[in-house]
Every structure is written in C-alpha cells, then in structure tokens.
Design a protein around this motif. Structure first.
Motif, mmCIF file in Angstrom:
data_model
loop_
_atom_site.group_PDB
_atom_site.id
_atom_site.type_symbol
_atom_site.label_atom_id
_atom_site.label_comp_id
_atom_site.label_asym_id
_atom_site.label_seq_id
_atom_site.Cartn_x
_atom_site.Cartn_y
_atom_site.Cartn_z
ATOM 1 N N HIS A 78 3.328 -11.135 2.256
ATOM 2 C CA HIS A 78 4.542 -10.800 2.086
ATOM 3 C C HIS A 78 4.601 -9.086 1.902
ATOM 4 N N CYS A 79 5.677 -8.607 2.013
ATOM 5 C CA CYS A 79 5.905 -7.147 2.167
ATOM 6 C C CYS A 79 7.136 -6.808 1.451
ATOM 7 N N VAL A 80 6.897 -5.423 0.702
ATOM 8 C CA VAL A 80 8.156 -5.100 0.072
ATOM 9 C C VAL A 80 8.441 -3.404 0.350
ATOM 10 N N ILE A 81 9.567 -3.457 0.740
ATOM 11 C CA ILE A 81 10.077 -1.977 0.869
ATOM 12 C C ILE A 81 10.931 -1.328 -0.442
ATOM 13 N N ALA A 82 10.314 -0.484 -1.158
ATOM 14 C CA ALA A 82 11.122 -0.190 -2.294
ATOM 15 C C ALA A 82 11.234 1.228 -2.516
ATOM 16 N N THR A 83 11.870 1.901 -3.293
ATOM 17 C CA THR A 83 11.971 3.272 -3.453
ATOM 18 C C THR A 83 10.573 3.569 -4.070
ATOM 19 N N SER A 84 10.108 4.816 -3.463
ATOM 20 C CA SER A 84 8.827 5.532 -3.848
ATOM 21 C C SER A 84 8.778 5.869 -5.578
ATOM 22 N N PRO A 85 7.713 5.414 -6.198
ATOM 23 C CA PRO A 85 7.824 5.568 -7.588
ATOM 24 C C PRO A 85 7.508 7.054 -7.861
ATOM 25 N N VAL A 86 7.973 7.429 -8.813
ATOM 26 C CA VAL A 86 7.781 8.922 -9.500
ATOM 27 C C VAL A 86 7.256 8.576 -10.822
ATOM 28 N N GLY A 87 6.136 9.236 -10.922
ATOM 29 C CA GLY A 87 5.115 9.378 -12.145
ATOM 30 C C GLY A 87 4.543 7.903 -12.516
ATOM 31 N N ALA A 88 4.783 6.834 -11.542
ATOM 32 C CA ALA A 88 4.257 5.585 -11.949
ATOM 33 C C ALA A 88 2.752 5.586 -11.742
ATOM 34 N N ALA A 89 2.043 4.775 -12.812
ATOM 35 C CA ALA A 89 0.749 4.690 -12.789
ATOM 36 C C ALA A 89 0.137 3.863 -11.213
ATOM 37 N N ASP A 90 -0.749 4.276 -10.734
ATOM 38 C CA ASP A 90 -1.226 3.233 -9.523
ATOM 39 C C ASP A 90 -2.458 2.601 -9.805
ATOM 40 N N ASP A 91 -2.737 1.390 -9.163
ATOM 41 C CA ASP A 91 -3.601 0.669 -9.366
ATOM 42 C C ASP A 91 -5.021 1.411 -9.171
ATOM 43 N N ALA A 92 -5.912 1.429 -10.131
ATOM 44 C CA ALA A 92 -7.027 1.970 -10.174
ATOM 45 C C ALA A 92 -8.041 1.719 -8.891
ATOM 46 N N ASN A 93 -7.723 0.454 -8.501
ATOM 47 C CA ASN A 93 -8.621 -0.147 -7.518
ATOM 48 C C ASN A 93 -8.321 0.242 -6.208
ATOM 49 N N ASP A 94 -7.134 0.764 -5.938
ATOM 50 C CA ASP A 94 -6.575 1.104 -4.529
ATOM 51 C C ASP A 94 -7.360 2.443 -4.088
#
Length: 316
Positions: free
Chosen positions: A148-164
C-alpha cells in the motif's frame, strides 16, 4: 492545476500488474513469463463525481494524463484547439487537452484542470496517470510488503524511523538522488511508473570500461506513454549503493532514451530506478517537504551479481 487538500492523506494500492491486468508501463518490455509480475502503485480516482477510475501513480511523471477511452466513457470531448507537449521515455508528442471539473484521489482534490488525452498500449486496462505534480509539502510512503501507499502532509519535527536510511533529493520536483554503481557515481531517479530499470549510454559506457556488466543482450522495444518504442540492451550489473543501502537491480536496460535528455542527464551516468528494483526494498518514502528519500531494505534479501537475485524470505 488547482490542488486543494480536504484532509491529511490519500491511500493507494500497490498491486502486481498481472492481478490488475494492466498494460506494461513505458519502460517494460520483457514477456510476462520471463520475470515475476512487477508491482504497480494504482490509485482509484473519481472524475467529475464518477468512478472509481484506475490511475497509475508515477513519481517520474510531472503531469497527469487521461486515456482517450476514459474520456469517451465520461462523455467528454477533447479541445482540439488546445494541445500540450507530453514527454515520454522515448520522445514527445502534442496531445489534445480535456477539461475536468474535479479529480479526487482520497483526500486530494484538483479543481478545473486540463488533462492531456493519450491512447496506446500503455492504457489497456488503465484510465490514466497521476504524476508527482503539486506534491510540494507532501510525503509519499510506499510499503512493498503490505502493498500500500500513503500520500500525506510532510511531517514537521516528527521522529523518523532510525532503521530508515535518508538521502537528500537533488531536485524539488524530480525524486533524484546520488548513488554509486561499480565505483561510478550515478544520478538515480525513483520512478514508480516504470516497471523496469533503465540506464543511459553514459552509464553503459562507464560500466563497460571496468568490465562490470554480465549477460548483456538485446531486448524487445520499450514502450512509453506516447506509444513510441525503442530497443535497448539489457544486462546484469553489480549492486547499487544508495548511502548505506545496497540494492540489486534484477536487470538494467540501457538505451539513448529521450527522457534522459529532457532531464539533462545525457552527459553523466544516470539510472531510472523502476518498480522491479524498488520492490526489493521493504519500504521507501519520498518526502517533498523535507527533500528526502528514505529507504528501508529487506533484511533477509540475498544479493547475487552472478545471476538473478534470490527471492527475499517472507517478512512479517
């Protein structure tokens, strides 16, 4: 286009081509029995309150287009006096435009738009293409395992997955990053609309100069959205290194494709990374707000340059 957001996200399906019986995209040429079905990112859209219609979501496209058969189904008519240039992998054409009052993809809404109308084998079973136009400030997240694919507003200040693993985009409109292949620096375009991975002549020459190609052979013509076609040479390459992520393309087809000239990528090694290669990842995202490409590899993937990559073990 006049894009309006009514909510935060739009959800798309990532499905095998064979399951949807869709025609091959502009960079597909091999017969279906020669390789597993390639994944496509398919969006169900509503047009003028009718539908859903099946549109391919293509991050390598800068504009949306609609199939002539879909225009007929909607009872619409092309404006013969209005034509716009459409760039395909192999070349450009002038296409008539069709006025659409509204096009809705999940929470994304376009109003009063003009779409180029095209025909050809690409649109067998496909109603059109949604490009990455107007996605400034948005984030596209593709999960290849969950499909699946999601298009969403770009997060501001959100924590990213450290594994990415994060890579900086080199363009605000084209998802392009820098990578290395056999010690050669390569400009890589992430193209969800391409079923196969394409390389330009500069990359072919660079790999041949260091004897880094195997099983090079001619392939049937590559079709594109303009219905033009062009032959190429397909071979096995060493793994592609995108920062700390190593990805093994199943194969790369090389040719003097017009799209590389259009993107001013003729003089330096460049690669259009199609869904055959992207599907070897667990997930990836294109953040147009923060200009980042984030990759998450399949931990169990086994790379092999001497033959086709071994299939990754299933993951939960």
């Amino acid at each position: 286009m006049n894009l309006r957001f009514a909510a935060l996200a739009a959800f798309l399906a990532c499905l095998p081509v064979a399951q949807q019986a869709f025609a091959m995209s502009g960079s597909s040429s091999a017969p279906a029995e020669a390789q597993p079905p390639a994944l496509r990112v398919i969006a169900d859209v509503m047009i003028d309150g009718r539908g859903p219609f099946h549109f391919l979501f293509d991050t390598g496209a800068t504009q949306a287009v609609i199939a002539d058969a879909t225009v007929t189904r909607l009872g619409l008519h092309a404006q013969a006096h209005r034509r716009v240039r459409v760039q395909g992998v192999n070349g450009r054409i002038l296409a008539p435009e069709v006025h659409i009052d509204s096009l809705v993809l999940g929470a994304l809404r376009w109003r009063d738009i003009e779409l180029p109308m095209l025909s050809g084998p690409l649109f067998d079973g496909l109603d059109g293409i949604i490009g990455a136009q107007d996605l400034s400030g948005m984030k596209v997240s593709v999960d290849l395992l969950a499909r699946h694919c999601v298009i969403a507003t770009s997060p501001v200040g959100a924590a990213d997955d450290a594994n990415d693993m994060a890579l900086q985009l080199l363009s605000r409109t084209l998802p392009m990053v820098s990578a290395t292949l056999a010690g050669t620096t390569v400009q890589v375009i992430i193209d969800t609309g391409a079923t196969e991975t394409l390389g330009n002549p500069a990359l072919l020459a660079a790999l041949q100069s260091v004897d880094a190609l195997k099983a090079l052979h001619s392939m049937p013509p590559v079709w594109d959205v303009t219905a033009a076609r062009q032959t190429g040479l397909t071979g096995l390459t060493p793994p592609l290194h995108l920062a700390d992520v190593t990805l093994q393309p199943p194969a790369v087809t090389f040719g003097d494709y017009a799209v590389f000239r259009r993107w001013q990528l003729s003089d330096h090694p460049a690669l259009l990374l199609g869904m055959d290669s992207l599907a070897t990842l667990a997930r990836f995202s294109i953040d147009y707000g923060r200009l980042q490409l984030r990759l998450h590899p399949r931990v169990s993937a086994v790379l092999s340059w001497h033959g086709q990559p071994q299939a990754p073990a299933p993951q939960s």
